[in-house]
Design an enzyme around this catalytic site. Sequence first.
Site, mmCIF file in Angstrom:
data_model
loop_
_atom_site.group_PDB
_atom_site.id
_atom_site.type_symbol
_atom_site.label_atom_id
_atom_site.label_comp_id
_atom_site.label_asym_id
_atom_site.label_seq_id
_atom_site.Cartn_x
_atom_site.Cartn_y
_atom_site.Cartn_z
ATOM 1 N N CYS A 252 0.853 -1.156 0.032
ATOM 2 C CA CYS A 252 -0.051 0.096 -0.057
ATOM 3 C C CYS A 252 0.920 1.301 0.172
ATOM 4 O O CYS A 252 1.359 1.662 -1.023
ATOM 5 C CB CYS A 252 -0.929 -0.113 1.261
ATOM 6 S SG CYS A 252 -2.391 0.831 0.758
ATOM 7 N N HIS B 211 -3.560 -5.055 0.165
ATOM 8 C CA HIS B 211 -3.098 -5.557 1.595
ATOM 9 C C HIS B 211 -3.063 -7.103 1.414
ATOM 10 O O HIS B 211 -3.916 -7.656 1.953
ATOM 11 C CB HIS B 211 -3.825 -5.134 2.699
ATOM 12 C CG HIS B 211 -3.559 -3.493 3.064
ATOM 13 N ND1 HIS B 211 -2.462 -3.134 3.619
ATOM 14 C CD2 HIS B 211 -3.998 -2.179 2.628
ATOM 15 C CE1 HIS B 211 -2.709 -1.855 3.889
ATOM 16 N NE2 HIS B 211 -3.525 -1.457 3.134
ATOM 17 N N GLU C 231 -1.429 -8.916 3.460
ATOM 18 C CA GLU C 231 -1.256 -9.882 4.791
ATOM 19 C C GLU C 231 -2.632 -9.839 5.389
ATOM 20 O O GLU C 231 -2.576 -10.757 6.308
ATOM 21 C CB GLU C 231 -0.473 -8.612 5.577
ATOM 22 C CG GLU C 231 -1.371 -7.315 5.836
ATOM 23 C CD GLU C 231 -1.192 -6.109 5.048
ATOM 24 O OE1 GLU C 231 -0.799 -6.492 3.641
ATOM 25 O OE2 GLU C 231 -1.193 -4.875 5.556
HETATM 26 N N1 GLN Z 1 -2.027 6.664 2.624
HETATM 27 C C1 GLN Z 1 -2.225 5.865 1.717
HETATM 28 C C2 GLN Z 1 -3.437 6.012 0.899
HETATM 29 O O1 GLN Z 1 -4.428 6.500 1.644
HETATM 30 C C3 GLN Z 1 -1.788 4.620 1.929
HETATM 31 C C4 GLN Z 1 -2.615 3.816 2.931
HETATM 32 C C5 GLN Z 1 -2.408 2.543 3.243
HETATM 33 O O2 GLN Z 1 -1.247 2.081 3.574
HETATM 34 N N2 GLN Z 1 -3.209 1.661 3.816
HETATM 35 O O3 GLN Z 1 -3.393 5.719 0.168
#
Ligand code: GLN
Length: 537
Positions: A382, A508, A510
């Site tokens: 992410c 994600h 994970e």
């Molecule tokens: N801050 C980034 C976004 O909003 C990544 C979000 C995250 O890592 N969950 O896109």
Amino acid sequence: MTKYIFITGGVVSSLGKGIIAASLGRLLRARGFSVINQKFDPYINVDPGTMSPFQHGEVFVTDDGAETDLDLGHYERFTDTSLGKYNNVTSGSVYQTVIEKERRGDYLGATVQVIPHITNEIKSRIMGATKQFKPDFQLIEIGGTIGDIESLPFIEAIRQFKTEVGIGNAVSVHTTLLPYLPTSGELKTKPSQHSVQVLRSYGIQPEILVCRTTKPIPKTEKEKLALFCSVPKEAVIECRDMKSIYEVPLALEAQNMAKVVLDMLRVDDRKADLKGWEKLVERIKNPEKTIKVAIAGKYTKLSDAYISVVESLKHAGYADNAAIDIKWINSEDCVDASKCKELMKDVQAVVVPGGFGVRGIEGKLNVIRYARENNVPFLGLCLGMQCAVIEYARNVAGIKDANSKEFDENAQYPVIDLMLEQKNVHGYGGTMRLGAYDCVLKKGSKAAKAYGKEKISERHRHRYEVNNEYLNQISDAGLVFSGMSPDGMLAEVVELPHLDWFVACQFHPEFKSRPERPHPLFKGLIDAVMKQKSAKA
Ligand code: GLN
């Protein structure tokens, strides 16, 4: 008909109720029953999505896009069942529904009260999950400690619910702590007795006790607990501290916990198939090697903030008979490139996990640059992928001031920008792009090979995305966009094919790794380390 198992905690918090609930779920699953877990959280936040990871640990995201308590991660990993928004209920969400109904006039002039309106809403959340999943067993864990003021409506709802479904259809498991006094060399049962007394004063008699302890519980103490707490002797279950949380189901099975529960719920016991799980624990206990993996993030002081990432790394390690030694690197310590080099010197792989805000970003960029230039296997998640794109844009594609609008609203070269659909979004609660979305992987890419397929679905939680205006320029410079949304509009995976493992994703992974089935991208990372190791040997 669904049978219900309620799990409360007494004496102290952090008893590992979630692991116990998940482990009991596993034991029932091993007998071929369908199981769901549910978590009641007594706080007023509608969901944990707006809470700092320092307060609450990781926010676990489900397929249906709910931002939930990290215990749902344990439930999914132990029972291998995908859960959803019905599986986490907070006081905030209960009150929100009741107040909305009141404003609509649904209560027809009644005075709206904790009993029956709040307790009815809690009971309807239990039934909501039952209706959605129709499980054989529904395990419901109540957050906090018995005696907390804020959990009282939940406890009262359980009291009512148990009476309504009748004997044999619901049981309560109370988890407590037996403190050990070194001076007298004894495990003390009094706090547990008192905790059960408090629970009884709310109208709930627990049927089963699970006692956390550092030492074996002598028979005499078990008998004492049974007598004072009015539970059968065989229902006093010992739960010792264990090296790995995945040992807990086997420890509970050895004491016949599932059988005790099934007897009480008047369900015939079945043979448990725990062969795979036993093999897993065998591998966990006897690793052949250790791999040092850095996690470079912002919340490194609280490992719960990245718990699914840590578990996913371990799962991938188990498959290769390797123990994972996590090196926590605070990305702020890497802002200085030479310090970064120093910190990265002894690591064999690095993960840059998700996160929010500008703090520590320059350090993350240095970590990624180091990994890229030194062929250290790297996985970006992410925010970690967004940083990988910025790093490549700046240091390879020649876009010197490349940045994300999240870090600099006036960025001149916003290679990461706010998603169009997010531009008119106000407020922070539950407003991100959340939950499962499809992604199409490029044939022959490292990602596609790892998954063994090209169409995948993964869970998301983000507001920002790769800005397509820069896509060509960055990919011409060599970064491969190997995963895109099915409409081709959103970059989901990037990779560098010439390195052993340099892969980053907008989603994600994970959240979908399982102890017996590591996630392909984590497996790819650890496999790359193994290959490098054997190449060097
Ligand atoms: N801050 C980034 C976004 O909003 C990544 C979000 C995250 O890592 N969950 O896109």
